[in-house]
Design a protein around this motif. Structure first.
Motif, short mmCIF file in Angstrom:
data_model
loop_
_atom_site.label_atom_id
_atom_site.label_comp_id
_atom_site.label_asym_id
_atom_site.label_seq_id
_atom_site.Cartn_x
_atom_site.Cartn_y
_atom_site.Cartn_z
N THR A 115 0.84 -1.21 0.00
CA THR A 115 0.00 0.00 0.00
C THR A 115 0.87 1.25 0.00
O THR A 115 1.83 1.35 0.76
N HIS A 116 0.52 2.17 -0.82
CA HIS A 116 1.30 3.41 -0.93
C HIS A 116 0.46 4.45 -1.65
O HIS A 116 -0.62 4.15 -2.16
N SER A 117 0.96 5.66 -1.68
CA SER A 117 0.39 6.66 -2.59
C SER A 117 1.50 7.05 -3.53
O SER A 117 2.66 7.12 -3.12
N ASP A 118 1.15 7.32 -4.76
CA ASP A 118 2.19 7.74 -5.69
C ASP A 118 2.53 9.20 -5.42
O ASP A 118 1.65 9.97 -5.01
N THR A 119 3.74 9.57 -5.63
CA THR A 119 4.05 10.99 -5.55
C THR A 119 3.76 11.61 -6.91
O THR A 119 4.63 11.91 -7.71
N LEU A 161 2.12 5.12 -15.02
CA LEU A 161 2.53 6.50 -15.26
C LEU A 161 2.24 7.36 -14.05
O LEU A 161 1.14 7.30 -13.48
N PHE A 162 3.22 8.14 -13.64
CA PHE A 162 3.02 9.15 -12.59
C PHE A 162 3.02 10.49 -13.29
O PHE A 162 4.00 10.85 -13.94
N CYS A 163 1.93 11.20 -13.15
CA CYS A 163 1.81 12.48 -13.86
C CYS A 163 1.70 13.64 -12.89
O CYS A 163 1.24 13.48 -11.77
N ARG A 180 -4.57 6.02 -1.46
CA ARG A 180 -3.85 4.82 -1.03
C ARG A 180 -4.24 3.66 -1.94
O ARG A 180 -5.41 3.39 -2.14
N HIS A 181 -3.24 3.02 -2.44
CA HIS A 181 -3.53 1.88 -3.31
C HIS A 181 -2.42 0.85 -3.21
O HIS A 181 -1.38 1.11 -2.61
N ALA A 182 -2.66 -0.29 -3.79
CA ALA A 182 -1.67 -1.37 -3.74
C ALA A 182 -1.82 -2.23 -4.98
O ALA A 182 -2.86 -2.23 -5.63
N ARG A 220 9.61 8.91 -4.17
CA ARG A 220 8.49 9.60 -4.77
C ARG A 220 7.16 8.99 -4.36
O ARG A 220 6.13 9.31 -4.89
N LYS A 221 7.24 8.04 -3.49
CA LYS A 221 6.00 7.38 -3.12
C LYS A 221 5.72 7.58 -1.65
O LYS A 221 6.61 7.70 -0.85
N LYS A 222 4.50 7.57 -1.36
CA LYS A 222 4.13 7.74 0.01
C LYS A 222 3.54 6.43 0.48
O LYS A 222 2.52 5.98 -0.02
FE LIG Z 1 1.20 3.25 -7.30
#
Ligand SMILES: [Fe+2]
Ligand SMILES: O=C(O)CCC(=O)C(=O)O
Length: 571
Positions: free
Chosen positions: A373-377, A438-440, A422-424, A538-540
């Protein structure tokens, strides 16, 4: 008494016997004893340096740096900060290395404003006294970085340039952690203009060039995907936060009125045709074959997801730029029509920028089956399925705010979502699942402002400090001061970002030295926010009751982040 010549030798012998007896008794291991002995030696050296400082026996800068680095070795970062900051406050013209080390320690201590002031000072001083460098070939730049000159002048110049490059680099990371990618890339680009031979600044410059500027024939004249040129929102299936998650922070990024609780979208149609998916997979395989035969692990550590960065594969760059311009950006525009600041994503979503792009592969046959589990930056993220659902079991993206729903997509379909959610990566139990991730970010939109990434957390950290010093004092004994327990306590959080040999940060993997042990922390490291999340690289990463995906305890962190932090350890 053979070999004993004087009292010093005699004492040394007694000392040696004493330590050996401790090991022989089985009470302590050799490693513990070695560590304790080293600690004593370091303490002695600190005392000596302090005495020399008082007596004015050596260059003050050098002594202060030495004391601070010894204090770091003793895992007393708070003391190192105290040493450097007092010296910095008392001297108008402080040595570059002193300022930089202090900035790095503040950065690692999550005192971003203080770090930022020092870095900016270094950058400004450098700019006042220099002109921008010209870009050299890699070889020439390397020679410059490791000069051999007897009087040390060039070496000192190179060190100072390195320090300023570090300062630029840190300033960029501070911006990323404030959720301001636009500012980060502006700083890095400025750094690149001044110091184009610094590898990391050059890399950031090339990344921007790759995603924002470079155009090759075929892209500009409109070839490529047109499948979702207008991306009507009714071609997207929307998923809304459930009752329990109405306060979801990610919703703050958007106008609540237009967003209507919708934070995840899945395309109803495929956006990448089969032949293109195959082309991407082939290109990745080819890249892997050309680079040692296996897929790399660009981001992760203890969860060994395998991934490749799209920018590293030349033929995929124009393909992704076209896909972005013609399809993904307009799709985001349709799904997220109005931002919290009253602006939109621009006509056809042209404010959307790629921060990072990876092809990620989960394979049930190796250990890369899920992602914690994380959040993308990022402000907005995509996963696009590259493989058929029939090729794996399990899989998909788990979202806490959707009540724990797993959203998977058929081959070629895209899932778009707000990055701070929050996702995984839901585990696969069979087969292979490959996705484009992709992180935008949105040009000029500081998304961190809306999800609480802003602000100095000095208060929180003053508290952390007292915990730190308490734990340090409490654990001065041989046993207790050893790696794990102390490192854990030093974080004051009971969890730690360690770094393995390959440079990846790992949750729960406690490395041997306390200094290494919290390498991740300052880089946005183990930062606990209001919602209990940790941010690394870059991830939370979030820790909570529903952190059921934390099986591998993996953080997602960039190697470049690690590179920066190792320069801190290099002192
Ligand atoms: Fe992600
Ligand atoms: O596997 C997934 O669907 C999620 C991937 C993901 O969140 C990531 O790579 O950041």
């Amino acid at each position: 008494m053979t070999g004993i010549l004087d009292a010093d030798d005699m004492l040394a012998k007694l000392d040696e016997d004493h330590w050996n007896a401790l090991v022989a008794s089985g009470e302590y291991t050799q490693k513990e004893v070695d560590k304790a002995r080293r600690k004593l030696a370091v303490r002695e050296e600190v005392s000596m340096c302090k005495a020399m400082l008082l007596m004015g026996l050596k260059a003050k800068d050098e002594l202060v740096l030495r004391i601070a680095s010894l204090q770091l070795e003793l895992e007393k970062r708070y003391l190192a900060i105290e040493t450097l900051s007092q010296y910095h406050a008392q001297h108008a013209h402080v040595n570059t290395q002193v300022s930089l080390l202090l900035a790095k320690l503040y950065f690692r201590d999550d005192k971003k404003n203080k770090a930022s002031v020092l870095c900016q000072e270094l950058v400004d001083l450098y700019k006042e006294a220099n002109t921008p460098d010209t870009e050299l070939t890699e070889d020439a730049a390397h020679t410059l970085a490791s000069p051999s000159d007897p009087d040390g002048y060039r070496q000192q110049r190179a060190k100072d340039k390195q320090a300023v490059a570090d300062a630029f680099y840190i300033l960029g990371w501070i911006a990323i952690h404030a959720g301001d990618h636009t500012q980060a890339y502006t700083v890095w680009e400025d750094g690149y203009t001044w110091l184009p031979n610094d590898k990391r600044l050059r890399k950031q410059h090339r990344k921007r060039y790759c995603w924002d500027q470079e155009r090759v024939q075929g892209e500009a004249d409109g070839k490529g995907q047109d499948g979702c040129a207008n991306a009507p929102v009714d071609e997207m299936e929307a998923f809304s936060v459930d009752e329990a998650h109405q306060a979801e922070l990610a919703l703050n990024l958007f106008s609540r009125r237009t967003q209507k609780n919708r934070v995840v979208f899945r395309s109803k149609k495929p956006i990448i045709p089969e032949d293109e998916r195959q082309m991407v997979l082939d290109a990745c395989e080819q890249f892997a074959a050309d680079n040692g035969g296996g897929w790399g692990t660009v981001r992760h550590c203890s969860v060994p997801t395998t991934d490749v960065a799209v920018e590293d594969i030349p033929i995929l760059r124009p393909w992704l730029r076209t896909l972005m311009r013609k399809c993904l950006a307009p799709m985001l525009r349709a799904c997220f029509p109005l931002l919290a600041d009253g602006t939109d994503l621009g006509p056809r979503g042209d404010r959307v920028r790629i921060h990072d792009a990876f092809v990620v592969r989960y394979d049930a046959a190796d250990r890369s089956v899920s992602l914690p589990t994380h959040s993308d930056t990022s402000s907005l993220s995509f996963t696009v399925a590259l493989t058929e659902q029939s090729g794996y079991e399990g899989g998909g993206t788990w979202f806490g705010a959707l009540g724990g729903k797993v959203v998977d997509a058929p081959a070629g379909h895209a899932v778009a979502f707000a990055g701070p959610l929050r996702h995984a990566g839901h585990p696969i139990s069979h087969g292979t699942r490959t996705i484009l991730v992709l992180f935008c970010y949105i040009e000029g939109f500081r998304y961190g402002k809306y999800v609480g990434f802003d602000g100095e957390d000095d208060l929180e950290h003053e508290h952390a400090h007292s915990e730190t010093s308490e734990s340090v004092h409490a654990f001065n004994g041989v046993r207790e001061s050893g790696g794990e327990s102390e490192t854990k306590r030093l974080n004051g959080l009971g969890m730690d970002g360690g770094v393995d040999k390959t440079g990846r940060c790992c949750d729960g993997v406690l490395s041997v030295s306390g200094v290494h042990g919290d390498v991740c922390r300052g880089v946005g490291g183990v930062k606990v926010d209001a919602s209990g999340g940790q941010m690394v690289g870059r991830k939370k990463k979030q820790c909570g009751d529903d952190d059921k995906y934390d099986v591998g305890k993996g953080y997602i962190v960039y190697n470049e982040t690690y590179e920066l932090m190792t320069t801190i350890d290099a002192k």
